[in-house]
Design a protein around this motif. Structure first.
Motif, PDB file in Angstrom:
ATOM      1  N   UNK A  83     -18.541  50.495  56.820  1.00  0.00           N
ATOM      2  CA  UNK A  83     -18.115  50.520  58.227  1.00  0.00           C
ATOM      3  C   UNK A  83     -18.260  51.929  58.815  1.00  0.00           C
ATOM      4  N   UNK A  84     -18.505  51.988  60.122  1.00  0.00           N
ATOM      5  CA  UNK A  84     -18.663  53.287  60.786  1.00  0.00           C
ATOM      6  C   UNK A  84     -17.317  53.982  60.959  1.00  0.00           C
TER       7      UNK A  84
ATOM      8  N   UNK B 161     -11.796  53.918  62.529  1.00  0.00           N
ATOM      9  CA  UNK B 161     -12.815  52.888  62.529  1.00  0.00           C
ATOM     10  C   UNK B 161     -12.159  51.596  63.028  1.00  0.00           C
ATOM     11  N   UNK B 162     -12.830  50.679  63.738  1.00  0.00           N
ATOM     12  CA  UNK B 162     -14.228  50.739  64.162  1.00  0.00           C
ATOM     13  C   UNK B 162     -14.392  51.580  65.427  1.00  0.00           C
ATOM     14  N   UNK B 163     -15.652  51.708  65.867  1.00  0.00           N
ATOM     15  CA  UNK B 163     -15.984  52.540  67.020  1.00  0.00           C
ATOM     16  C   UNK B 163     -16.496  51.657  68.157  1.00  0.00           C
TER      17      UNK B 163
ATOM     18  N   UNK C 134      -9.911  45.114  59.716  1.00  0.00           N
ATOM     19  CA  UNK C 134      -8.806  45.858  60.320  1.00  0.00           C
ATOM     20  C   UNK C 134      -9.304  47.115  61.011  1.00  0.00           C
ATOM     21  N   UNK C 135      -8.562  47.528  62.032  1.00  0.00           N
ATOM     22  CA  UNK C 135      -8.778  48.876  62.573  1.00  0.00           C
ATOM     23  C   UNK C 135      -7.964  49.825  61.710  1.00  0.00           C
TER      24      UNK C 135
ATOM     25  N   UNK D 282      -9.260  59.306  70.637  1.00  0.00           N
ATOM     26  CA  UNK D 282      -9.024  59.304  72.095  1.00  0.00           C
ATOM     27  C   UNK D 282     -10.114  58.544  72.863  1.00  0.00           C
ATOM     28  N   UNK D 283     -11.286  58.410  72.264  1.00  0.00           N
ATOM     29  CA  UNK D 283     -12.349  57.679  72.981  1.00  0.00           C
ATOM     30  C   UNK D 283     -12.056  56.185  73.097  1.00  0.00           C
TER      31      UNK D 283
END
Ligand code: AMP
Ligand code: GLY
Length: 416
Positions: A207-208, A231-233, A325-326, A413-414
Motif C-alpha cells: 500500500x502507498x 495510508x491510503x492517499x 484500514x486507514x 493534512x492533505x
C-alpha cells in the motif's frame, strides 16, 4: 520453528520485528543492534548494523534460518553478498543492486536509459562547472550529493548564494566524502512513497504511504528523516498506481535484471505527482522509515513466507494480502532534532494509550524508557478513514509524556 535475525535498530526495524512476530512459523527473533522497545519482542544483540563479519559469525553460530536487512548501510557494506557466499539465506539486495539507492548518478543513468520518468539532470565532480551550470539555469535548483549522506545530501537552493554554499560544501569541502553532485530540474506536486517487494523481474506492491519530511506543522522547518506517515492517499488515483507500478517499479526491476544486478528485496519509489505525470524523486533499496511503520501493520499475509521466498529467489506461495484500514503514525522527536539534541530524558506512557508504539531511538531506564535518539518513538493508529486515524494518533501522542519531545499534529493534512 524458524530463527530470524533482523539487522537494524530504528522504528522501521521495530515494525519488521513486529510483523515477523505475528508469523506462526517464527520461533525466535534476534535484532542487531535493536533498541529498548524492540527488546520486548526480540533478543537484541550488540552488533552494529554495518559490521558484516560479526553479523555473519553470529548468524552461523546461532543457525539463523533467515536474515532480514533494514538499513542501506548494511547493504552498501555488502552484507547480502557475504551471507549468500556463505550459503545463508538473506532478504536484501546485493551491493551492486543497492546502487539504485547508494549512487544517485547510477539511479539516474538507469532511469534515463530505460525511460523511467524522472527530472532531467547533469552530474558534476568539478565545482566551477557545477556552479556555472546551476547559474545558467533557473531557481530553485536541486543539488544532490552522489552517495549516502544520511538524508542530508539534498539541497533545494533558492538562489545563487545558496547554490554556491551547497556546492562548496559537497565538492570543495567534501562534507560527505569525495563525490559527485547531481543537479536536477525542480519538480512540483504532492509526494508519495510506493514500496514493493522485488524478486528479479517480479514486483509485489505494498500500500502507498506519504512521509512528512519537514520538522514542524504546516510543512515548515528543516528537513528531517520523516515526522509521520499515513495510508491510503486520496490524491493518488488507481490510474496513478497502475502507471507507477508499470512505468516505474516494473521497468526499474526489469532494467536491473538487464544490467546484470537484479533486485532482491524492497524497492522504494519516492515519487512526485507533477502536472506532467508521476516522476521519480529518488529510489531506496530498502523499506522507508517512517512509511514501514504504517504499511507493515496492514499486512495480513505471513511476512516470513514473503521474506524467505524472495531471499531464495522463489515466488511467494500465496498472493500478498493487505487490510483496507486507514492508518496514521506520528513521530515523537527530541527537541532540537534534526539539529543537535540532548538524550536521556525519561518517558512516561499512560497505561490507557490506544496505539501501536514503535520505538525509534529509546534506551531502557529501569523498567521504563528514556530518549536515546533524534526520532524517539512513533505512535500508530488505525481508523475507518485517515481523519479518524489522525484523531486517534493525536490523542495517543498526548499520552506519551517527556520533557524533551515534540511532534507534529497535522500529519496527513492533505486529507481534509
Ligand atoms: P530525497 O532525499 O532525494 O528524497 O530528497 C529530499 C526531498 O527533496 C524530497 O522529499 C523532495 O521534497 C525534495 N526534492 C528532491 N528532488 C527534488 C526535485 N527534483 N524537485 C523538487 N523537490 C525535490
Ligand atoms: N522516508 C524516507 C526514507 O525512508 O528514505
Amino acid at each position: 520453528m524458524k530463527k530470524v535475525l533482523v539487522v537494524g535498530g530504528g522504528g522501521r526495524c521495530h515494525a519488521i520485528v513486529d510483523a515477523l512476530s505475528r508469523s506462526p512459523q517464527v520461533g525466535k527473533i534476534y535484532c542487531a543492534p535493536g533498541n529498548a522497545g524492540i527488546a520486548k519482542q526480540a533478543e537484541c544483540i550488540p552488533i552494529k548494523d554495518s559490521d558484516v563479519e560479526a553479523l555473519l559469525a553470529f548468524a552461523k553460530e546461532h543457525d539463523i534460518n533467515l536474515t532480514v536487512v533494514g538499513p542501506e548501510v548494511a547493504l552498501a557494506a555488502g552484507i547480502a553478498d557475504r551471507f549468500r557466499a556463505n550459503g545463508l539465506s538473506i532478504f536484501g539486495h546485493t551491493k551492486a543492486a543497492a546502487r539504485i539507492e547508494t549512487s544517485k548518478e547510477f539511479a539516474k543513468e538507469i532511469m534515463i536509459k530505460y525511460g523511467v520518468p524522472t527530472a532531467a539532470y547533469r552530474s558534476f565532480s568539478d565545482y566551477n562547472e557545477a556552479l556555472d551550470y546551476v547559474n545558467a539555469g533557473s531557481f530553485p535548483a536541486v543539488l544532490k550529493y552522489d552517495g549516502l549522506a544520511a538524508g542530508k545530501g539534498v539541497i533545494i537552493a533558492q538562489n545563487r548564494e545558496e547554490a554556491e554554499e551547497a556546492l562548496k560544501d559537497m565538492l570543495l569541502d567534501d562534507r560527505f566524502g569525495k563525490g559527485k553532485v547531481v543537479v536536477e530540474d525542480y519538480l512540483e506536486g504532492p509526494e508519495f512513497s510506493f514500496m514493493c517487494f522485488v524478486n528479479g523481474n517480479r514486483v509485489y506492491p505494498m500500500p502507498l504511504a506519504q512521509d512528512h519530511k519537514r520538522a514542524f506543522d504546516g510543512d515548515k522547518g528543516p528537513n528531517t528523516g520523516g515526522m509521520g506517515a499515513y495510508s491510503p492517499l486520496p490524491f493518488i488515483t488507481e490510474e496513478d498506481i497502475h502507471f507507477t507500478l508499470k512505468e516505474v517499479l516494473q521497468k526499474t526491476a526489469d532494467a536491473m535484471v538487464s544490467e546484470g544486478c537484479p533486485l532482491s528485496g524492497v524497492l522504494y519509489g519516492g515519487l512526485m505527482k507533477t502536472k506532467g505525470g508521476v516522476k521519480v524523486i529518488e529510489f531506496n533499496a530498502r523499506f522507508g522509515d517512517p512509511e514501514t511503520e504504517v504499511v507493515l501493520p496492514l499486512m495480513q499475509s505471513d511476512i516470513y513466507d514473503i521474506f524467505s521466498a524472495i531471499a531464495e529467489g522463489n515466488e511467494p506461495e500465496n498472493p500478498l494480502e493487505w487490510s483496507n484500514d486507514a492508518i496514521l503514525g506520528i513521530v515523537l522527536a527530541s527537541k532540537g532534532y534534526p539539529g543537535s539534541y540532548d538524550k536521556g530524558f525519561p518517558i512516561v506512557i499512560d497505561s490507557d494509550i490506544d496505539a501501536h508504539i514503535y520505538h525509534m531511538g529509546t534506551a531502557a531506564d529501569g523498567a521504563g524508557y528514556k530518549t536515546a535518539g533524534g526520532r524517539v518513538m512513533m505512535v500508530v493508529c488505525k481508523g475507518a478513514d485517515v481523519v479518524e486515524a489522525r484523531a486517534k494518533a493525536n490523542i495517543a501522542a498526548g499520552k506519551v509524556h517527556c520533557d524533551n519531545l515534540f511532534h507534529r499534529s497535522d500529519i496527513g493534512w492533505q486529507v481534509k
